[in-house]
Structures are given as structure tokens and as C-alpha cells.
Write a protein that holds these residues in place. Structure first.
Motif, short mmCIF file in Angstrom:
data_model
loop_
_atom_site.label_atom_id
_atom_site.label_comp_id
_atom_site.label_asym_id
_atom_site.label_seq_id
_atom_site.Cartn_x
_atom_site.Cartn_y
_atom_site.Cartn_z
N UNK A 267 7.39 23.17 35.82
CA UNK A 267 6.67 22.13 36.55
C UNK A 267 7.14 22.09 38.00
N UNK A 268 7.12 20.91 38.62
CA UNK A 268 7.57 20.79 40.01
C UNK A 268 9.01 21.28 40.17
N UNK A 269 9.29 21.90 41.30
CA UNK A 269 10.59 22.50 41.56
C UNK A 269 11.08 22.09 42.94
N UNK A 282 25.01 13.34 44.85
CA UNK A 282 24.33 12.39 45.74
C UNK A 282 22.95 12.90 46.16
N UNK A 283 22.78 14.22 46.28
CA UNK A 283 21.49 14.75 46.74
C UNK A 283 20.56 15.15 45.60
N UNK A 284 21.12 15.58 44.47
CA UNK A 284 20.27 16.07 43.39
C UNK A 284 19.53 14.92 42.71
N UNK A 285 20.13 13.73 42.66
CA UNK A 285 19.46 12.60 42.01
C UNK A 285 18.14 12.24 42.66
N UNK A 288 15.58 14.96 42.01
CA UNK A 288 15.06 14.94 40.65
C UNK A 288 14.05 13.81 40.48
N UNK A 289 14.32 12.65 41.04
CA UNK A 289 13.36 11.54 40.94
C UNK A 289 12.04 11.88 41.64
N UNK A 290 12.13 12.55 42.77
CA UNK A 290 10.91 12.94 43.47
C UNK A 290 10.11 13.94 42.64
#
Length: 309
Positions: A267-269, A282-285, A288-290
């Protein structure tokens, strides 16, 4: 191995093994294959719905269905071995070869339920359900595959077919069915691997996720009215040479409806920003939500409560 020539094209005169064929879906499949002219090995231990007990005598369900086929002018033999054991799976394939001289189609259908919520599910309940569904599929498939590989090495590849049985619970999950859902998900993965590995030997492997009212489903899906024999036409077609070129697929089947199920797809990447160390917590969260805002919502687990308004 037996030196006879593998079956010709089509549905007639195929030698078919159906596990769990004493009742419900398995019985319907066995009768449907026989009606098309196949010779059928009817396997069933005759256990209760939860796998306890055994009725493997002459009055047991395997012998009853085999006699029903013969009474209608067909050809069938009963097998009452436990297909989740090495010995039972081996004797099942041997019964087909000793009785009919070959094996063309394996339909893995045997299984039972021990439904519990996870907090109440015992290790024994887990092991028993995984054993009959996942291990039972694997052992019979391995025995049949060894025979078909030998034919291929002798220059006589068969138009062999395997139809495995998964479930909606294996595709989406089912509340109160953690053991069953895990076992049926394993069947899907096994189907995909077997389809790839056995293709060089002339073997096609597919799975069905049936929806029909049987003794296994009547307690979980009280409103389900579809009959087992409404699923069997697809199984007979998949088990015949007429389905040439169809392998590694999962079909959902119920009354009057057949659906090709499509599994995991990318899906989205998002890519980690650089240069630098890559993702951090701090950046991956946020990333992932986006992604989740752009992703398709998963279908709900069977039996799950709808979200509060």
C-alpha cells in the motif's frame, strides 16, 4: 510407484481423495466428484465437532458416504485413518494407489473447532486445532506431492490438483477463534508455497474459503443458510483438468457467488528522510500515521463489535 498412466483431461475417471468427507462440506464434495464420474477415497475419522471421539467402524460416516456413492452407481472406498499423523496421511495416499492405481486430486477438508476467547483458550485447544487443520493439510499434501514428483521424474507428469480449505476466519480473523483463524491462515500460506514448489511436477494448488451451513458453522453463524452442495461445483472444477492454468489462488464460495480473494499487496509507502540515520521513533510515528490516512481500511474481523459512534 504404480506404472499406470495418469488421468486424462476433464472430470471423469479421476481418482480423488477427500478428507473429512463423512459429513458437511466434505460429504458434498465427495458426492459431487462421484456424480461427475470420479472414483473417490472418502476419508473421515468420525469425530465429534470438537475433535473428540471416533466412529471409524463399518457404521461410521466414511463407510456410510462410500456406500452412498456406490449405491448411486459410483465407485468409492472408505479410509478412516488420522490424516494428521504420518501413518494416516501415508495410508490415505496408499489407499488411492492400491485401490485405483493412481491419485489425481487431493481435497483437504478435514477439521474441527474448539472456539474460545483468547483468555480462555488452552494450550491443548490451540494444539488440537492447529494439528488437524495445518498439520493435516501439510502431511497429506506432502504424501501426494511425493507421488506426483515421482511421476514427473519418470516423464509422466500428472494433471494433478490440490484444493485446500481455508476460511473467512483465516483471511480476516474471527472473534473467539484465535486457534482456528491461525490454522486457516497457515493453510493459505501453505497453498501459496505449494503452488510455487509443485508447479514443475504438473500440480496445481488452490484454496477455497467456503460459507455454508454445516455442523461446524451453525453455532457461530446461526443465520447462514447456504448448503454445502452449493460450494462443491467450484471444488470439482478446481479438482479437474478443466482448471488448467489456475494455481496459487484463494476463492471464497457460497450460495450463488464465487469471489477471487486478493491478499496482501503493498500500500502507501514512505521513505526515511536523509541524509542521516534513517527513521527514529520521533519521525516514524507521524509518517506511519500519514500512510494510514491514505491506506484502505481493513475489513472487520468476523464477530467484532462495531466501533462506537
Amino acid at each position: 510407484m504404480n506404472g499406470t498412466t495418469p488421468a486424462a483431461d476433464g472430470r471423469r475417471d479421476r481418482v480423488v481423495v477427500v478428507t473429512g468427507a463423512g459429513r458437511g462440506l466434505g460429504r458434498a464434495h465427495a458426492l459431487a466428484f462421484a456424480a461427475e464420474g470420479a472414483r473417490v477415497v472418502v476419508n473421515d475419522l468420525g469425530t465429534a465437532l470438537d475433535g473428540w471421539g471416533r466412529a471409524d467402524g463399518p457404521d461410521g460416516p466414511a463407510h456410510t458416504v462410500a456406500e452412498e456413492i456406490r449405491a448411486a452407481g459410483g465407485d468409492a472406498v472408505a479410509h478412516t485413518g488420522d490424516i494428521a499423523t504420518e501413518e494416516g496421511a501415508a495410508s490415505l495416499v496408499a489407499t488411492a494407489l492400491d485401490t485405483y492405481g493412481r491419485l489425481d486430486t487431493l481435497v483437504n477438508n478435514a477439521g474441527f473447532l474448539r472456539d474460545r476467547m483468547l483468555v480462555n483458550l488452552t494450550g491443548d485447544d490451540w494444539d488440537a486445532v492447529l494439528r488437524v487443520h495445518a498439520k493435516g493439510h501439510f502431511l497429506t499434501l506432502r504424501q501426494a506431492a511425493a507421488y506426483w514428483r515421482t511421476l514427473a521424474k519418470e516423464g509422466r507428469p500428472a494433471a494433478a490438483r490440490v484444493v485446500n480449505t481455508t476460511s473467512g476466519a483465516g483471511l480476516l480473523g474471527g472473534v473467539g477463534q484465535g486457534n482456528y483463524a491461525a490454522a486457516k491462515a497457515a493453510v493459505v500460506a501453505l497453498t501459496l508455497v505449494a503452488a510455487a514448489e509443485l508447479a514443475p511436477y504438473g500440480v496445481q494448488v488452490n484454496a477455497i474459503a467456503p460459507a455454508a451451513r454445516t455442523r461446524m458453522t451453525e453455532g457461530t453463524f446461526a443465520g447462514l443458510t447456504a448448503r454445502p452442495d452449493e460450494v462443491s461445483p467450484l471444488v470439482v472444477w478446481l479438482g479437474s483438468a478443466d482448471s488448467a492454468g489456475v494455481t496459487g489462488r484463494v476463492f471464497e464460495a457460497e450460495a450463488g457467488r464465487v469471489t477471487v480473494m486478493e491478499g496482501w499487496h503493498p500500500g502507501p509507502t514512505a521513505t526515511a528522510p536523509g541524509p542521516g540515520p534513517g527513521w527514529t521513533p520521533a519521525t516514524v510515528g507521524p509518517a506511519a500515521r500519514a500512510l494510514l490516512t491514505r491506506a484502505t481500511e481493513p475489513r472487520p474481523v468476523y464477530g467484532a463489535r462495531p466501533p462506537a459512534p
